[in-house]
Design a protein around this motif. Sequence first.
Motif, PDB file in Angstrom:
ATOM      1  N   LEU A 190      -0.037  -1.057  13.320  1.00  0.00           N
ATOM      2  CA  LEU A 190      -0.910   0.086  13.062  1.00  0.00           C
ATOM      3  C   LEU A 190      -0.947   1.057  14.231  1.00  0.00           C
ATOM      4  O   LEU A 190      -1.260   2.227  14.065  1.00  0.00           O
ATOM      5  N   GLY A 239       5.917 -23.484   2.943  1.00  0.00           N
ATOM      6  CA  GLY A 239       4.465 -23.590   3.041  1.00  0.00           C
ATOM      7  C   GLY A 239       3.803 -22.293   3.430  1.00  0.00           C
ATOM      8  O   GLY A 239       3.146 -21.663   2.616  1.00  0.00           O
ATOM      9  N   GLN A 240       4.018 -21.846   4.627  1.00  0.00           N
ATOM     10  CA  GLN A 240       3.248 -20.704   5.074  1.00  0.00           C
ATOM     11  C   GLN A 240       3.768 -19.410   4.486  1.00  0.00           C
ATOM     12  O   GLN A 240       4.957 -19.144   4.453  1.00  0.00           O
ATOM     13  N   LEU A 241       2.801 -18.609   4.048  1.00  0.00           N
ATOM     14  CA  LEU A 241       3.171 -17.398   3.352  1.00  0.00           C
ATOM     15  C   LEU A 241       3.296 -16.203   4.262  1.00  0.00           C
ATOM     16  O   LEU A 241       3.873 -15.198   3.906  1.00  0.00           O
ATOM     17  N   SER A 242       2.702 -16.305   5.411  1.00  0.00           N
ATOM     18  CA  SER A 242       2.496 -15.072   6.145  1.00  0.00           C
ATOM     19  C   SER A 242       3.643 -14.709   7.060  1.00  0.00           C
ATOM     20  O   SER A 242       3.808 -13.562   7.402  1.00  0.00           O
ATOM     21  N   VAL A 297       0.835  -1.198   0.000  1.00  0.00           N
ATOM     22  CA  VAL A 297       0.000   0.000   0.000  1.00  0.00           C
ATOM     23  C   VAL A 297       0.869   1.248   0.000  1.00  0.00           C
ATOM     24  O   VAL A 297       0.598   2.225  -0.705  1.00  0.00           O
ATOM     25  N   PHE A 324       4.112 -10.506  -2.715  1.00  0.00           N
ATOM     26  CA  PHE A 324       3.831 -11.926  -2.572  1.00  0.00           C
ATOM     27  C   PHE A 324       5.005 -12.760  -3.103  1.00  0.00           C
ATOM     28  O   PHE A 324       5.461 -13.701  -2.443  1.00  0.00           O
ATOM     29  N   THR A 376      11.111 -19.338   1.138  1.00  0.00           N
ATOM     30  CA  THR A 376      11.667 -20.615   0.700  1.00  0.00           C
ATOM     31  C   THR A 376      13.174 -20.630   0.934  1.00  0.00           C
ATOM     32  O   THR A 376      13.731 -21.592   1.473  1.00  0.00           O
ATOM     33  N   MET A 378       7.462 -15.143  -0.966  1.00  0.00           N
ATOM     34  CA  MET A 378       7.517 -16.566  -1.266  1.00  0.00           C
ATOM     35  C   MET A 378       8.961 -17.007  -1.470  1.00  0.00           C
ATOM     36  O   MET A 378       9.407 -17.983  -0.882  1.00  0.00           O
ATOM     37  N   MET A 407       1.183  -5.789  -4.957  1.00  0.00           N
ATOM     38  CA  MET A 407       0.828  -6.972  -4.175  1.00  0.00           C
ATOM     39  C   MET A 407       1.520  -8.211  -4.750  1.00  0.00           C
ATOM     40  O   MET A 407       2.014  -9.066  -4.014  1.00  0.00           O
ATOM     41  N   GLU A 444       3.715  -0.234   7.521  1.00  0.00           N
ATOM     42  CA  GLU A 444       3.745  -1.578   6.945  1.00  0.00           C
ATOM     43  C   GLU A 444       5.044  -2.298   7.268  1.00  0.00           C
ATOM     44  O   GLU A 444       5.057  -3.502   7.509  1.00  0.00           O
ATOM     45  N   LEU A 459      -1.822  -1.330  -7.470  1.00  0.00           N
ATOM     46  CA  LEU A 459      -1.906  -2.125  -6.243  1.00  0.00           C
ATOM     47  C   LEU A 459      -1.712  -3.601  -6.553  1.00  0.00           C
ATOM     48  O   LEU A 459      -1.034  -4.322  -5.820  1.00  0.00           O
ATOM     49  N   PHE A 460      -2.280  -4.041  -7.654  1.00  0.00           N
ATOM     50  CA  PHE A 460      -2.126  -5.444  -8.071  1.00  0.00           C
ATOM     51  C   PHE A 460      -0.652  -5.755  -8.296  1.00  0.00           C
ATOM     52  O   PHE A 460      -0.131  -6.768  -7.802  1.00  0.00           O
TER      53      PHE A 460
END
Lengths: 778, 778
Positions: free
Chosen positions: B540, B315-318, B270, B301, B309, B305, B297, B535, B293-294
Amino acid sequence: MPCCGKNRGEDGNQSEDERDITSRLEDQQQLINNSSGDAEVSEDGLINTGMLDTISQKYESLDYDTNFNSLLLDEVRSRGYKFVVRKDVLRWVVMFFVGILTALVACCIDISVEEGSKIKYGFLSWLTEKGVTDNALWMPYLSWVGLNVVPIMFGSFLISYIEPVAGGSGIPQVKCYLNGVKVPRVVRIKTLVCKAVGVTLSVLGGLAVGKEGPMIHSGAVIAAGISQGKATSIKVDTKTLPFFRQDHEKRDFVSGGAAAGVAAAFGAPVGGVLFSLEEGASFWNQALTWRILFGSMTSYFTLNMVLSTYRGYTGQLSNGGLLNFGSFENATYDYYEIPLFLIMGAFGGLLGAIYNHINYRLTVFRMRYITKPWLKMLEAMMVAAVTATAGFLMIYLISDCKSIGNDPTENPIQMYCNDGEYNVIGAIWFQTPEQSVRSLFHDPPGSHKMLTLGLFSVVYFLLNCWTYGLSISAGVFIPTLLTGAAFGRFFGTVLATLLPEYFGTQHGKYALLGAAAMLGGVVRMTISLTIILIEATGNLTYGFPIMVVLMVAKWVGDFFNEGLYDIHIQLAGVPLLGWEPPPLSATTYASGIMSYPVVVLNTKQKVGEVMEILKSTTHNGFPVVDNPMTSSITGKPSLGKLRGIILRSELIIMIQHKIYSELYHEWEGKLNIGLFRYAYPRYPDIDQIQDQVTPEERQYTLDLRPVMNPTPPTIVHATPLPQVFRLFRAIGLRHLIVTNDESEVVGMVTRKDLARYKVELQDGRVERTTMHITEQVE
Amino acid sequence: MPCCGKNRGEDGNQSEDERDITSRLEDQQQLINNSSGDAEVSEDGLINTGMLDTISQKYESLDYDTNFNSLLLDEVRSRGYKFVVRKDVLRWVVMFFVGILTALVACCIDISVEEGSKIKYGFLSWLTEKGVTDNALWMPYLSWVGLNVVPIMFGSFLISYIEPVAGGSGIPQVKCYLNGVKVPRVVRIKTLVCKAVGVTLSVLGGLAVGKEGPMIHSGAVIAAGISQGKATSIKVDTKTLPFFRQDHEKRDFVSGGAAAGVAAAFGAPVGGVLFSLEEGASFWNQALTWRILFGSMTSYFTLNMVLSTYRGYTGQLSNGGLLNFGSFENATYDYYEIPLFLIMGAFGGLLGAIYNHINYRLTVFRMRYITKPWLKMLEAMMVAAVTATAGFLMIYLISDCKSIGNDPTENPIQMYCNDGEYNVIGAIWFQTPEQSVRSLFHDPPGSHKMLTLGLFSVVYFLLNCWTYGLSISAGVFIPTLLTGAAFGRFFGTVLATLLPEYFGTQHGKYALLGAAAMLGGVVRMTISLTIILIEATGNLTYGFPIMVVLMVAKWVGDFFNEGLYDIHIQLAGVPLLGWEPPPLSATTYASGIMSYPVVVLNTKQKVGEVMEILKSTTHNGFPVVDNPMTSSITGKPSLGKLRGIILRSELIIMIQHKIYSELYHEWEGKLNIGLFRYAYPRYPDIDQIQDQVTPEERQYTLDLRPVMNPTPPTIVHATPLPQVFRLFRAIGLRHLIVTNDESEVVGMVTRKDLARYKVELQDGRVERTTMHITEQVE
């Protein structure tokens, strides 16, 4: 009001004693009269209420361009740099107060709703338990109906009888205002009061509504009021801040107010800024955006402080207090979930499209048949009763019991559950929709049965759809989020049942994404909604899935129809301009869309003639030209060279203050730009001031040159539509004059000329359609 | 290049055999030659390098307005709606790949830096321990110097000798590009390579630099390359996507690339969108913003990723993976801290202003004396050696020891500490600046002594200031954050010492706010920086304090001078346009700022004449007029009525492809808009193609009408400057034609005409100054 002759004009009552006006004026008059025959009606001869392709006459444009007339230049010269600095400082001060007041209004609504529902649902759950014991369930049922219908009766009265423009969520109205459409009465104090009181009553009435949209509208009204330093409704004029009394200044503040409203409603200051930009801004301005962020941060801070104090968290600012959806602990997602997100988004888009279609049909039905205020009230009360009945039946018929202590709920009811258990449906219904959303997001896995969730989402979907558009003040965000959360949680529960090792504890996440999908499918906002949801859940991790879901929902939904707000805006016949010109419109020229002939004025014109023109036309802007008789060198008839443009309001003020050349000694030194600002924005009508002008004064001369805008933007007739559109949109124009090679006025393009032109695609063919312009649409 | 005669023109080599061109052309020529005498020089007769009020000739404008000529209309007519849809889908696809590639480049930089510094600092700490044991500290010292100087030598070589525009952070260059200035070579593949490799070497070289700015620039280059489907530097032209070969399409993608770069650099998608908007956008477009934004993002992402890795979180992305400043646990603040935030902000603003002033003086010095590439390399290497020396001296002289285990650090060195302890200064220096920022944010209270922090912040401030502007690829964000974090943590430690019961555990928070204050004081960005910091810290709660601090820092800093990027942009003489017209400029008219006389062309003109004009002027846009001989009805001399505008590039392509009226049969059907797009953006020079034209062909006719833009935006000469400015800025123009009442061309306004006009305020007086236009500035 139309600007030009081609549009439907009103016949003027031309009195017999006015025969001495020039023949050119008569010709113009003639043209206007002839063109009235053009009024467009549907095939059966009636204006077809509820058509999507109508534009109502009642909406005028705002004017965001600056009129650099000599009065303004005088001000610039005389007041110097200090004035620039002072204005700039005052803009920040105004924004500060806008933030604080918006937050305070939001707090009032919030606390009233919270306290009211605590009492209401506490009483109802007590009564239900008593009813089960006494075997007299009619008691809680009738009380519920009563406690729903009475607040709605009052709330609906406010909207149906007192201020209809305060109805609905307010977001479409604010969107139109920011787009440049003057929606009558939308930023008045009366509207604010009806909106704020109305939404409190609506939520207390137990309907499927939220209070967020109205908070945004409230912020906009507050900003308009403070920035103008006056509130005409309550006859207060502080006479301060006159330099902000211009459409473009006022609009900047209204953007800030709307953002402050979002900040207060969702605890999302950045989301607020983006909301203002997504819905309204055309020309991004760094300083303005920064002020908007300041206003929404102030609002967020104030709300947080007041609510923290109210709820007993003292001192610390960062926790508690804030209205939000609760934060997700251990938020995480895996690669293999991405296809699931896509499916959820698509389903949300589909549901949203169905929702919008049903609501559209319903709205058309309402526009045609539910036109009387008492009928509107009746419908609202009926929906309130049905909502209570639906809730009661669900509680009565479905026995979904859970042991107490597993799940945080304020008013557990036992109904037919065993001791130590409570009825889950009851827990969902006996709270505000907002609290229900939070429950669905955060209740531990296994709190809800699949059947319960499925049934609840269907019932709530229908209630929500029926409720939006009622004659009450109510937002659609929260109920839509609730519907989506129920369907998302249903989806999550299905997954958990099928693949417990993967999805055993993911219910809350799917509830959140379901809520996003449904909301995206209904309102079709994207950027600001992403940020608002991120801020409201206090979680950045889910930003990516939320964005994916919203994007897919928007794409799928857009395949079928438009967003809910846009449908309502179109039904109201508002000449909203999109972001981009219609596709394939490059081969259409300004000459093909402009209105003509144009009623023009000479630089010097007799007072009586001007009054006659003002009375016989409804136009708002008049090109000012050289006397045409002297300029036709070529021998061809000519309209004279363009010298400027003057607005109806400016002419009225000139006549009202008798700025006649013959009376120069009387107004000398009095004529300044303040004269026009103090009257802003509600100028008298020509009928109201015509008696002040004596027959002798009618022969006097108005010299328009000091007041007119001497350099209005112009285009030539061969300009392609996309270029016209971009110019109009980027500068924020109200009138765009079309000239020929000789700088003579040949036409005028207004907002309605652009809005009514769209390219429609049917069966692969490209069709050009113009919308109908009508006065019938309310 | 200037557009018009009043600007400094080059004398053309008018050959003797060209005497048959019309007398009008000769007159124009005369005017051009005469006006060359206007070249502005400083009082001592020399161009004063390092003046803030110069505009360099080497920067041209980009053209964001669409040329709706008949070729474009043909395309619209023939290709229909499917083409519109296809373009729209392709825009999304391109943005997707931009996001992915930007993230991959960022990953390469990130991983190289990470692995490289692990080896470097691991070796150095081993060597230091060995040096202490062997009593041979010259060993680690000289190794450190060597390991700093060698990478910097290579890095500086890339910038000094190969591609100077890849130097610095890249943000000013991107900012100029988005503003509409064509910075030569800024979006080329070669620049990307130099930038990416250069920044890796700079960070490995241990300088006070960050890799964030260069990542943003990299994203911009990638976007430009992919969207055009070609890379001229490496001679690849896929011939796809020709319809994106227009300035405004390319710019939209570059905005997206810059945003993707921010997303990759800070993990702030953002923030990336807001950065693009704050720095570049003038007309906010919903669909474009959504695509941006796309893209960001996608970049976020992908980076997440790949790095997850790479670092072994599968596995988990967050969680994990993402480059950030770590999240703050239990973030909170109290009412009474707000005055402290204000003080920090003010102090940050002051420090920033001092920083900017020192760096400004230094940059002027560099522009005047360090002009040879080898000198530039030498300076960079010297700074690298001094940085190592400063670090070594601090480690050697200050013995700030802490027990191991209390504080997470990768390469603890013992130096003269007791067993089981490590040297705190060593821990700060033996890692990248980014890791140091994280340490200062999250080290437990009591990790650092006051003296250490104070000394470190002063030393680092000076090093940082000296480093920015060196001939290396390096960003200023991270070192500034580090300086600020050290000063903020110092502040926090003082507070904790004075009032331990209130501030005992608040060090990390004050380090964060100090970092924000310093960064705000230096770069003066506000909105996007707030979001980026929110971010990057994943928090926040601190949004409000960060905003307050940034705002105060900006206000205080703006009181003294401008932001760092703006100073460098001004020194480079870039004609950047602000958001708002200069204050008090309403009393200046277009006629006062326009360039005149203007070299015009007839709708039909002889090839030889056009070539002569192209050779003898450097203008880029030529108004096309009716033959003036036929239109002077009034008997007065006249330039002919405006019919359109044609660009130099369009004329060149016409001549190159021999689009002469006499050869109609040869190019019939070949003339389409693709001809112009394939050549974009590097058109041949007139000197390159003149030999292709035979003397006979010089007598042929060029019909400009199908190619020229027939409806360029125009203004009349009495238009006030603010109106000219807004029109220019909102539409994104390159040329704005000034006409009189008769639609005759009287002048032309270009970006430089607007940029060189500013109102200066001295001693309360309002002064109007115009900038010097010069070719001397590099």
